[in-house]
Design a protein around this motif. Structure first.
Motif, PDB file in Angstrom:
ATOM      1  N   ASP A 126       0.870  -1.169   0.000  1.00  0.00           N
ATOM      2  CA  ASP A 126       0.000   0.000   0.000  1.00  0.00           C
ATOM      3  C   ASP A 126       0.910   1.223   0.000  1.00  0.00           C
ATOM      4  O   ASP A 126       1.347   1.695   1.046  1.00  0.00           O
ATOM      5  CB  ASP A 126      -0.908  -0.011   1.232  1.00  0.00           C
ATOM      6  N   LEU A 127       1.230   1.702  -1.202  1.00  0.00           N
ATOM      7  CA  LEU A 127       2.152   2.831  -1.336  1.00  0.00           C
ATOM      8  C   LEU A 127       1.529   4.118  -0.813  1.00  0.00           C
ATOM      9  O   LEU A 127       0.321   4.335  -0.988  1.00  0.00           O
ATOM     10  CB  LEU A 127       2.536   3.028  -2.804  1.00  0.00           C
ATOM     11  N   PRO A 128       2.334   4.986  -0.186  1.00  0.00           N
ATOM     12  CA  PRO A 128       1.785   6.257   0.298  1.00  0.00           C
ATOM     13  C   PRO A 128       1.296   7.147  -0.848  1.00  0.00           C
ATOM     14  O   PRO A 128       0.315   7.860  -0.704  1.00  0.00           O
ATOM     15  CB  PRO A 128       2.951   6.904   1.034  1.00  0.00           C
ATOM     16  N   GLN A 129       1.959   7.097  -1.979  1.00  0.00           N
ATOM     17  CA  GLN A 129       1.535   7.816  -3.186  1.00  0.00           C
ATOM     18  C   GLN A 129       1.190   6.749  -4.221  1.00  0.00           C
ATOM     19  O   GLN A 129       2.037   5.928  -4.572  1.00  0.00           O
ATOM     20  CB  GLN A 129       2.684   8.677  -3.726  1.00  0.00           C
ATOM     21  N   PRO A 130      -0.037   6.698  -4.709  1.00  0.00           N
ATOM     22  CA  PRO A 130      -0.393   5.637  -5.652  1.00  0.00           C
ATOM     23  C   PRO A 130       0.417   5.722  -6.944  1.00  0.00           C
ATOM     24  O   PRO A 130       0.656   6.804  -7.471  1.00  0.00           O
ATOM     25  CB  PRO A 130      -1.876   5.871  -5.924  1.00  0.00           C
ATOM     26  N   GLN A 131       0.871   4.558  -7.398  1.00  0.00           N
ATOM     27  CA  GLN A 131       1.616   4.492  -8.656  1.00  0.00           C
ATOM     28  C   GLN A 131       0.694   4.817  -9.828  1.00  0.00           C
ATOM     29  O   GLN A 131       1.104   5.429 -10.794  1.00  0.00           O
ATOM     30  CB  GLN A 131       2.206   3.101  -8.823  1.00  0.00           C
ATOM     31  N   HIS A 132      -0.545   4.399  -9.713  1.00  0.00           N
ATOM     32  CA  HIS A 132      -1.528   4.638 -10.762  1.00  0.00           C
ATOM     33  C   HIS A 132      -2.593   5.568 -10.188  1.00  0.00           C
ATOM     34  O   HIS A 132      -3.431   5.147  -9.397  1.00  0.00           O
ATOM     35  CB  HIS A 132      -2.162   3.328 -11.216  1.00  0.00           C
ATOM     36  N   ALA A 133      -2.565   6.812 -10.609  1.00  0.00           N
ATOM     37  CA  ALA A 133      -3.524   7.796 -10.093  1.00  0.00           C
ATOM     38  C   ALA A 133      -4.946   7.447 -10.506  1.00  0.00           C
ATOM     39  O   ALA A 133      -5.896   7.763  -9.802  1.00  0.00           O
ATOM     40  CB  ALA A 133      -3.148   9.191 -10.583  1.00  0.00           C
ATOM     41  N   VAL A 134      -5.092   6.767 -11.642  1.00  0.00           N
ATOM     42  CA  VAL A 134      -6.406   6.389 -12.152  1.00  0.00           C
ATOM     43  C   VAL A 134      -6.392   4.890 -12.426  1.00  0.00           C
ATOM     44  O   VAL A 134      -5.514   4.400 -13.133  1.00  0.00           O
ATOM     45  CB  VAL A 134      -6.734   7.151 -13.458  1.00  0.00           C
ATOM     46  N   VAL A 135      -7.357   4.180 -11.845  1.00  0.00           N
ATOM     47  CA  VAL A 135      -7.500   2.752 -12.133  1.00  0.00           C
ATOM     48  C   VAL A 135      -8.884   2.554 -12.741  1.00  0.00           C
ATOM     49  O   VAL A 135      -9.892   2.941 -12.162  1.00  0.00           O
ATOM     50  CB  VAL A 135      -7.312   1.886 -10.876  1.00  0.00           C
ATOM     51  N   ILE A 136      -8.890   1.976 -13.918  1.00  0.00           N
ATOM     52  CA  ILE A 136     -10.105   1.785 -14.711  1.00  0.00           C
ATOM     53  C   ILE A 136     -10.438   0.303 -14.768  1.00  0.00           C
ATOM     54  O   ILE A 136      -9.547  -0.523 -14.976  1.00  0.00           O
ATOM     55  CB  ILE A 136      -9.884   2.280 -16.165  1.00  0.00           C
ATOM     56  N   LEU A 137     -11.706  -0.028 -14.597  1.00  0.00           N
ATOM     57  CA  LEU A 137     -12.195  -1.369 -14.890  1.00  0.00           C
ATOM     58  C   LEU A 137     -12.882  -1.272 -16.244  1.00  0.00           C
ATOM     59  O   LEU A 137     -13.830  -0.492 -16.400  1.00  0.00           O
ATOM     60  CB  LEU A 137     -13.178  -1.840 -13.824  1.00  0.00           C
ATOM     61  N   ALA A 138     -12.394  -2.010 -17.212  1.00  0.00           N
ATOM     62  CA  ALA A 138     -12.935  -1.940 -18.569  1.00  0.00           C
ATOM     63  C   ALA A 138     -13.508  -3.285 -18.974  1.00  0.00           C
ATOM     64  O   ALA A 138     -12.850  -4.316 -18.839  1.00  0.00           O
ATOM     65  CB  ALA A 138     -11.842  -1.519 -19.547  1.00  0.00           C
ATOM     66  N   GLU A 139     -14.742  -3.254 -19.461  1.00  0.00           N
ATOM     67  CA  GLU A 139     -15.364  -4.432 -20.045  1.00  0.00           C
ATOM     68  C   GLU A 139     -15.249  -4.254 -21.558  1.00  0.00           C
ATOM     69  O   GLU A 139     -15.690  -3.240 -22.096  1.00  0.00           O
ATOM     70  CB  GLU A 139     -16.823  -4.539 -19.630  1.00  0.00           C
ATOM     71  N   VAL A 140     -14.643  -5.234 -22.211  1.00  0.00           N
ATOM     72  CA  VAL A 140     -14.382  -5.121 -23.644  1.00  0.00           C
ATOM     73  C   VAL A 140     -15.147  -6.210 -24.391  1.00  0.00           C
ATOM     74  O   VAL A 140     -15.064  -7.389 -24.042  1.00  0.00           O
ATOM     75  CB  VAL A 140     -12.867  -5.242 -23.938  1.00  0.00           C
ATOM     76  N   GLU A 141     -15.875  -5.769 -25.403  1.00  0.00           N
ATOM     77  CA  GLU A 141     -16.600  -6.696 -26.275  1.00  0.00           C
ATOM     78  C   GLU A 141     -15.949  -6.682 -27.651  1.00  0.00           C
ATOM     79  O   GLU A 141     -15.798  -5.614 -28.264  1.00  0.00           O
ATOM     80  CB  GLU A 141     -18.069  -6.281 -26.404  1.00  0.00           C
ATOM     81  N   LEU A 142     -15.548  -7.856 -28.119  1.00  0.00           N
ATOM     82  CA  LEU A 142     -14.952  -7.975 -29.444  1.00  0.00           C
ATOM     83  C   LEU A 142     -16.050  -8.183 -30.478  1.00  0.00           C
ATOM     84  O   LEU A 142     -17.064  -8.814 -30.190  1.00  0.00           O
ATOM     85  CB  LEU A 142     -13.976  -9.155 -29.493  1.00  0.00           C
ATOM     86  N   ALA A 143     -15.829  -7.664 -31.675  1.00  0.00           N
ATOM     87  CA  ALA A 143     -16.814  -7.829 -32.748  1.00  0.00           C
ATOM     88  C   ALA A 143     -16.719  -9.219 -33.368  1.00  0.00           C
ATOM     89  O   ALA A 143     -17.722  -9.775 -33.814  1.00  0.00           O
ATOM     90  CB  ALA A 143     -16.609  -6.759 -33.820  1.00  0.00           C
ATOM     91  N   ASP A 144     -15.515  -9.784 -33.382  1.00  0.00           N
ATOM     92  CA  ASP A 144     -15.309 -11.094 -34.012  1.00  0.00           C
ATOM     93  C   ASP A 144     -14.299 -11.886 -33.185  1.00  0.00           C
ATOM     94  O   ASP A 144     -13.094 -11.723 -33.341  1.00  0.00           O
ATOM     95  CB  ASP A 144     -14.806 -10.903 -35.443  1.00  0.00           C
ATOM     96  N   HIS A 145     -14.812 -12.739 -32.307  1.00  0.00           N
ATOM     97  CA  HIS A 145     -13.953 -13.489 -31.384  1.00  0.00           C
ATOM     98  C   HIS A 145     -12.916 -14.342 -32.108  1.00  0.00           C
ATOM     99  O   HIS A 145     -11.745 -14.336 -31.746  1.00  0.00           O
ATOM    100  CB  HIS A 145     -14.782 -14.434 -30.497  1.00  0.00           C
ATOM    101  N   ALA A 146     -13.370 -15.077 -33.109  1.00  0.00           N
ATOM    102  CA  ALA A 146     -12.484 -16.021 -33.790  1.00  0.00           C
ATOM    103  C   ALA A 146     -11.279 -15.328 -34.404  1.00  0.00           C
ATOM    104  O   ALA A 146     -10.174 -15.868 -34.407  1.00  0.00           O
ATOM    105  CB  ALA A 146     -13.262 -16.784 -34.857  1.00  0.00           C
ATOM    106  N   VAL A 147     -11.483 -14.129 -34.902  1.00  0.00           N
ATOM    107  CA  VAL A 147     -10.410 -13.418 -35.594  1.00  0.00           C
ATOM    108  C   VAL A 147      -9.505 -12.660 -34.622  1.00  0.00           C
ATOM    109  O   VAL A 147      -8.293 -12.638 -34.778  1.00  0.00           O
ATOM    110  CB  VAL A 147     -11.001 -12.439 -36.639  1.00  0.00           C
ATOM    111  N   SER A 148     -10.080 -12.057 -33.602  1.00  0.00           N
ATOM    112  CA  SER A 148      -9.300 -11.094 -32.825  1.00  0.00           C
ATOM    113  C   SER A 148      -8.955 -11.486 -31.391  1.00  0.00           C
ATOM    114  O   SER A 148      -8.153 -10.818 -30.759  1.00  0.00           O
ATOM    115  CB  SER A 148     -10.028  -9.757 -32.813  1.00  0.00           C
ATOM    116  N   GLN A 149      -9.533 -12.550 -30.857  1.00  0.00           N
ATOM    117  CA  GLN A 149      -9.298 -12.871 -29.448  1.00  0.00           C
ATOM    118  C   GLN A 149      -7.828 -13.142 -29.156  1.00  0.00           C
ATOM    119  O   GLN A 149      -7.282 -12.618 -28.182  1.00  0.00           O
ATOM    120  CB  GLN A 149     -10.142 -14.065 -29.003  1.00  0.00           C
ATOM    121  N   GLN A 150      -7.153 -13.911 -29.977  1.00  0.00           N
ATOM    122  CA  GLN A 150      -5.734 -14.207 -29.723  1.00  0.00           C
ATOM    123  C   GLN A 150      -4.864 -12.961 -29.836  1.00  0.00           C
ATOM    124  O   GLN A 150      -3.984 -12.738 -29.007  1.00  0.00           O
ATOM    125  CB  GLN A 150      -5.223 -15.290 -30.672  1.00  0.00           C
ATOM    126  N   ALA A 151      -5.112 -12.139 -30.826  1.00  0.00           N
ATOM    127  CA  ALA A 151      -4.317 -10.913 -30.999  1.00  0.00           C
ATOM    128  C   ALA A 151      -4.535  -9.961 -29.830  1.00  0.00           C
ATOM    129  O   ALA A 151      -3.580  -9.367 -29.309  1.00  0.00           O
ATOM    130  CB  ALA A 151      -4.678 -10.227 -32.318  1.00  0.00           C
TER     131      ALA A 151
END
Length: 158
Positions: free
Chosen positions: A61-86
């Motif tokens: 628990d750092l006294p000054q946060p290393q990451h001033a902003v922490v985002i939770l992102a939900e990502v939806e891919l348009a084409d799983h078969a093509v782009s999931q591995q990349a």
């Protein structure tokens, strides 16, 4: 043929104690699980070799946060078969990605992203959205305000 690894009551107790205090001495650990130190050490080594104990970590628990902003992102891919591995490779190689899960439901990935500011996050999101390799349909974000509880993995009852 691979032998299935089974955990007994003592193994589960050892794991529970180590989750609470990964720096505990083998002497104290053995007292907690009612073993002598040598068999206790052998069990811990066996759990490590089997990959059940993956490592030991410090909770910081750092006294000054290393990451001033922490985002939770939900990502939806348009084409799983093509782009999931990349996209998975991109996530593994992006230092701002703190944690990531492949999930079921309306979205494909839940990503925890640490940035110094919102500008850095916007640049990262724009890079992902503009990539033809990833084919991202949508990113839904929430900003972390304050951690309330961070939990270790629950173990079965011993």
């Amino acid at each position: 043929m691979e032998k299935k690894f089974t955990l007994d009551r003592i193994d589960l107790k050892i794991l529970a104690v180590l989750q609470q205090d990964g720096r505990i001495s083998f002497q104290k650990l053995s007292e907690h699980v009612n073993l002598t130190p040598r068999p206790c050490l052998e069990r811990v080594r066996r759990l490590e070799k089997a990959g059940i104990i993956k490592g030991y970590t410090a909770i910081v628990d750092l006294p000054q946060p290393q990451h001033a902003v922490v985002i939770l992102a939900e990502v939806e891919l348009a084409d799983h078969a093509v782009s999931q591995q990349a996209f998975t490779r991109e996530l593994l190689n992006t230092p701002e990605v703190l944690d990531c899960w492949l999930v079921s439901g309306n979205f494909d990935f839940l990503i925890r992203i640490g940035c110094r500011d919102m500008k850095q996050y916007r640049e990262l999101a724009e890079r992902w959205l503009n990539s033809t390799a990833f084919k991202i349909h949508k990113i839904l974000t929430t900003t972390e305000l304050q951690p309330i509880k961070r939990q270790r993995q629950d173990l079965p009852e011993a």
